[in-house]
Structure formats: structure tokens, C-alpha cells
Design a protein around this motif. Structure first.
Motif, mmCIF file in Angstrom:
data_model
loop_
_atom_site.group_PDB
_atom_site.id
_atom_site.type_symbol
_atom_site.label_atom_id
_atom_site.label_comp_id
_atom_site.label_asym_id
_atom_site.label_seq_id
_atom_site.Cartn_x
_atom_site.Cartn_y
_atom_site.Cartn_z
ATOM 1 N N ILE A 57 0.833 -1.200 0.000
ATOM 2 C CA ILE A 57 0.000 0.000 0.000
ATOM 3 C C ILE A 57 0.871 1.254 0.000
ATOM 4 O O ILE A 57 1.854 1.347 0.752
ATOM 5 N N THR A 78 2.257 4.759 0.797
ATOM 6 C CA THR A 78 2.216 5.610 1.988
ATOM 7 C C THR A 78 2.732 7.029 1.728
ATOM 8 O O THR A 78 2.414 7.950 2.480
ATOM 9 N N TYR A 79 3.521 7.202 0.658
ATOM 10 C CA TYR A 79 4.136 8.516 0.402
ATOM 11 C C TYR A 79 4.629 8.569 -1.041
ATOM 12 O O TYR A 79 5.091 7.558 -1.583
ATOM 13 N N ARG A 123 6.771 5.301 -1.867
ATOM 14 C CA ARG A 123 7.103 4.531 -0.671
ATOM 15 C C ARG A 123 5.851 3.751 -0.260
ATOM 16 O O ARG A 123 4.721 4.168 -0.524
ATOM 17 N N PHE A 124 6.048 2.621 0.418
ATOM 18 C CA PHE A 124 4.911 1.748 0.664
ATOM 19 C C PHE A 124 5.093 0.938 1.931
ATOM 20 O O PHE A 124 6.188 0.827 2.484
ATOM 21 N N SER A 125 3.994 0.324 2.368
ATOM 22 C CA SER A 125 4.009 -0.643 3.453
ATOM 23 C C SER A 125 3.351 -1.920 2.952
ATOM 24 O O SER A 125 2.866 -1.981 1.819
ATOM 25 N N ASP A 149 11.367 -0.300 4.207
ATOM 26 C CA ASP A 149 11.616 1.149 4.123
ATOM 27 C C ASP A 149 12.842 1.478 3.272
ATOM 28 O O ASP A 149 13.118 2.651 3.011
ATOM 29 N N ILE A 190 -2.159 8.106 -2.484
ATOM 30 C CA ILE A 190 -1.859 7.527 -1.175
ATOM 31 C C ILE A 190 -2.989 6.558 -0.802
ATOM 32 O O ILE A 190 -4.169 6.878 -0.923
ATOM 33 N N GLY A 191 -2.613 5.366 -0.360
ATOM 34 C CA GLY A 191 -3.604 4.363 0.012
ATOM 35 C C GLY A 191 -3.945 3.386 -1.091
ATOM 36 O O GLY A 191 -4.643 2.397 -0.841
#
Length: 338
Positions: free
Chosen positions: A67, A69-70, A78-80, A119, A139-140
Motif C-alpha cells: 500500500i 504511503t508517500y 514509498r509503501f508498506s 523502508d 496515497i492508500g
């Protein structure tokens, strides 16, 4: 089975974003059941009416993903994680978002690859800057592996076999199921990969007499694999235990007897880590006798998961027999120590 599994595997459907895969599954089953509906969680239900025991069969339709995130100034994302994602597996992979945007995973400079973490990774969608990237991805937004299915003789390689293989088994069983006195509630559950969430709410809604999950399981037949007595091509497994459930022993015996009496190859499965929808099913309300039929799968949670077509066909046979035969709850699951 080949065409069905290819279609299911290649369809987008990460946890919490199951709409596309749910539509594909609905189209496959709607003409073979009495009722199809969804709920607020995103679970897809298919009901075959009957007057006997209320049986719930759950196969989760979601897959792992990442997902956003930035969005950085130069357009990198960037993601998680959404579910169990390994950064070492992600590196260099192609991903696809719901709108068709494709990206690849890159890595920051890192002196020790053993210290790789999410990260330190980013998604490159080819954007020149943040403004251009934001036109394609927000985002999301959630992405999944972008891979086509490949066939190697009787083996199938692709992403999301966990658990589109289980979904294919349940779909085929529904399509081929004859008359049964049992009342069948087939549920293609949402958000299993992030905590068995769909099965928790759907089991509460149905309150079945008995529950069965259909999922994949790990194998112990690859070089230096953890010791596990499950191999590809030796039949589906009847689960004994995993980290989320100790399967009801009489349900385990019932499935084993059905397999043996009908010459269906099967294996017993004791999974040391991980779980299935049965983990939530058996804890619902006053407790639901629950079990699991699993499809052996190599390389789980990678874009190259591998299953065997014979295992899947035998899983369909076993599941059909279970659904077709009347389940006499008072005889099989008596609430007594006698």
C-alpha cells in the motif's frame, strides 16, 4: 481447471480490495446456486438451499500486496505491506495497481543486503515527478504482483495461488455438486491475509453447524525445506493443526474416511506456523466444529507459487463427497464424553 485457475490467479484482488476477483467468482457460480450476495466486509456468499445440516465452506479470495504511503518529489512511491510480504522477494518485482498502473521495485544503496527492509525499497512507475505520479497513483492505493500463469506439465506457477487455488476448488465443487440434503453456504472471504477478518464476520452471520476452510498449505519436498510431511502431487491435505486451529478430530476422521473409501489420495497436515479461515470459524459464537482441506503449494507468498493439478482435482472430489453426504451432527459431533 487450467483456464479457471489462470483467470483467478491473474485477477487483481488484494486484501480489502477484493471487488474485481469477487465479480469473476460470482460469474462462475451464479448459475449453480440458489442465492448469491455480498456483505459490508466484502465477503461473497453462494447458497445452495437444503433442509439438513448447515455447512459453511470458506475459501479466502484476497491476496497479499503493498500500500502506497508517500510519493517522493521525484515520483518514487514509498509503501508498506498488506499481509505477509518479504522485502527480499519484492526486490526487482513488477507490481500492478487496480487502475492498471504498473511499476517495478527498486532499492536504496545498501551495504548489507541482509539488512534489507521495506523502508529501503520504493516503487518506480516511470513518473518524472510527484505531480505526474499523483495522476496515476494516490496515497492508500494497493498493488499486487504482476505475473501471468505458466504451466509446467501438471504443475501451475503463478501469483496468488494462495488462495485462488482454494477458490478454484470450491468453485468447481459448486459447479459439479448434485443433490444434497445439506444447506450449503460457500463463502469466498475477504481480508484473510490480514487477520482472518472476513471469515470472522461471515461465520457469525451464518452461524453454521459445521465449518470447513479450503486453502493452500506449505510443503516439505524442496531442497533443505523445513521438515514437513506434505509433498506436491500426493493429494490434498486434511489438516490436523496449525497456529490458528486444532481441527475437530471427528471432522478430520470424517474427511479421512471419505478419502480412503473413495480411493482419493490425501495427506495429513500439521502446519507449525500460519493459519486459515478455520481459525476464526471455530471460535465463533458457541464454537463451530471446523476443519480444513488444503492444496499443497510451494513458494507461498511469492510471485511464483506452484500447485499440482492432480492435487486440486482430488481436492474437488473430496470436497464434493463431503458436501453430498448428509452430516448427522448428533452422531458425528455429540456433546458428550460417551
Amino acid at each position: 481447471m487450467k483456464d479457471l485457475l489462470k483467470k483467478l490467479s491473474e485477477t487483481y484482488g488484494p486484501a480489502g480490495r477484493e471487488e474485481q476477483i469477487a465479480r469473476v467468482i460470482r460469474d462462475e457460480i451464479k448459475d449453480h446456486v440458489d442465492e448469491v450476495y455480498t456483505d459490508n466486509m466484502g465477503n461473497l456468499y453462494a447458497v445452495k438451499k437444503g433442509y439438513g445440516t448447515k455447512v459453511m465452506i470458506a475459501a479466502h479470495m484476497d491476496e497479499i500486496g503493498v500500500i502506497v504511503t508517500y510519493i517522493e518529489e521525484k515520483g518514487f512511491l514509498r509503501f508498506s505491506n498488506v499481509g505477509g510480504v518479504n522485502p527480499h522477494v519484492l526486490l526487482g518485482q513488477r507490481l500492478i495497481f487496480a487502475n492498471g498502473t504498473v511499476g517495478t521495485i527498486g532499492m536504496e544503496k545498501l551495504d548489507d543486503i541482509k539488512k534489507l527492509s521495506l523502508d529501503k525499497l520504493y516503487i518506480d512507475i516511470g513518473a518524472k515527478d510527484r505531480e505526474e505520479a499523483a495522476k496515476k497513483v494516490k496515497i492508500g492505493d494497493v498493488a499486487t504482483y504482476h505475473r501471468n500463469v505458466e504451466f509446467a506439465d501438471n504443475r501451475v506457477i503463478g501469483k496468488a495461488m494462495d488462495n485462488r487455488a482454494g477458490c478454484a476448488v470450491l468453485i468447481k465443487a459448486i459447479q459439479e455438486l448434485g443433490q444434497t440434503s445439506n444447506e450449503i453456504h460457500a463463502v469466498f472471504t475477504a481480508q484473510e491475509e490480514v487477520g482472518l477478518r472476513g471469515s470472522r464476520t461471515s461465520t457469525y452471520r451464518i452461524n453454521p453447524d459445521i465449518g470447513l476452510a479450503v486453502d493452500v498449505t506449505l510443503t516439505g519436498d524442496t531442497p533443505e525445506a523445513p521438515k514437513m510431511d506434505v509433498s506436491l502431487g500426493k493429494g490434498p491435505t486434511v489438516k490436523v493443526k496449525d497456529a490458528s486451529v486444532i481441527c475437530h478430530p471427528r471432522l478430520k476422521d470424517l474427511l479421512s474416511d471419505l478419502a480412503e473409501n473413495n480411493q482419493i489420495p490425501y495427506q495429513y497436515e500439521v502446519l507449525l506456523a500460519g493459519g486459515t479461515d478455520a481459525g476464526a470459524m471455530h471460535l465463533t459464537k458457541e464454537g463451530i466444529p471446523s476443519g480444513v482441506i488444503s492444496v499443497p503449494c510451494r513458494y507461498v507468498h511469492t510471485p511464483g507459487e506452484m500447485v499440482d493439478l492432480d492435487d486440486m482435482q482430488n481436492a474437488v472430489k473430496l470436497l464434493k463427497l463431503f458436501l453430498e453426504n448428509p452430516v448427522e451432527m448428533d452422531k458425528i459431533f455429540p456433546c458428550t464424553l460417551d
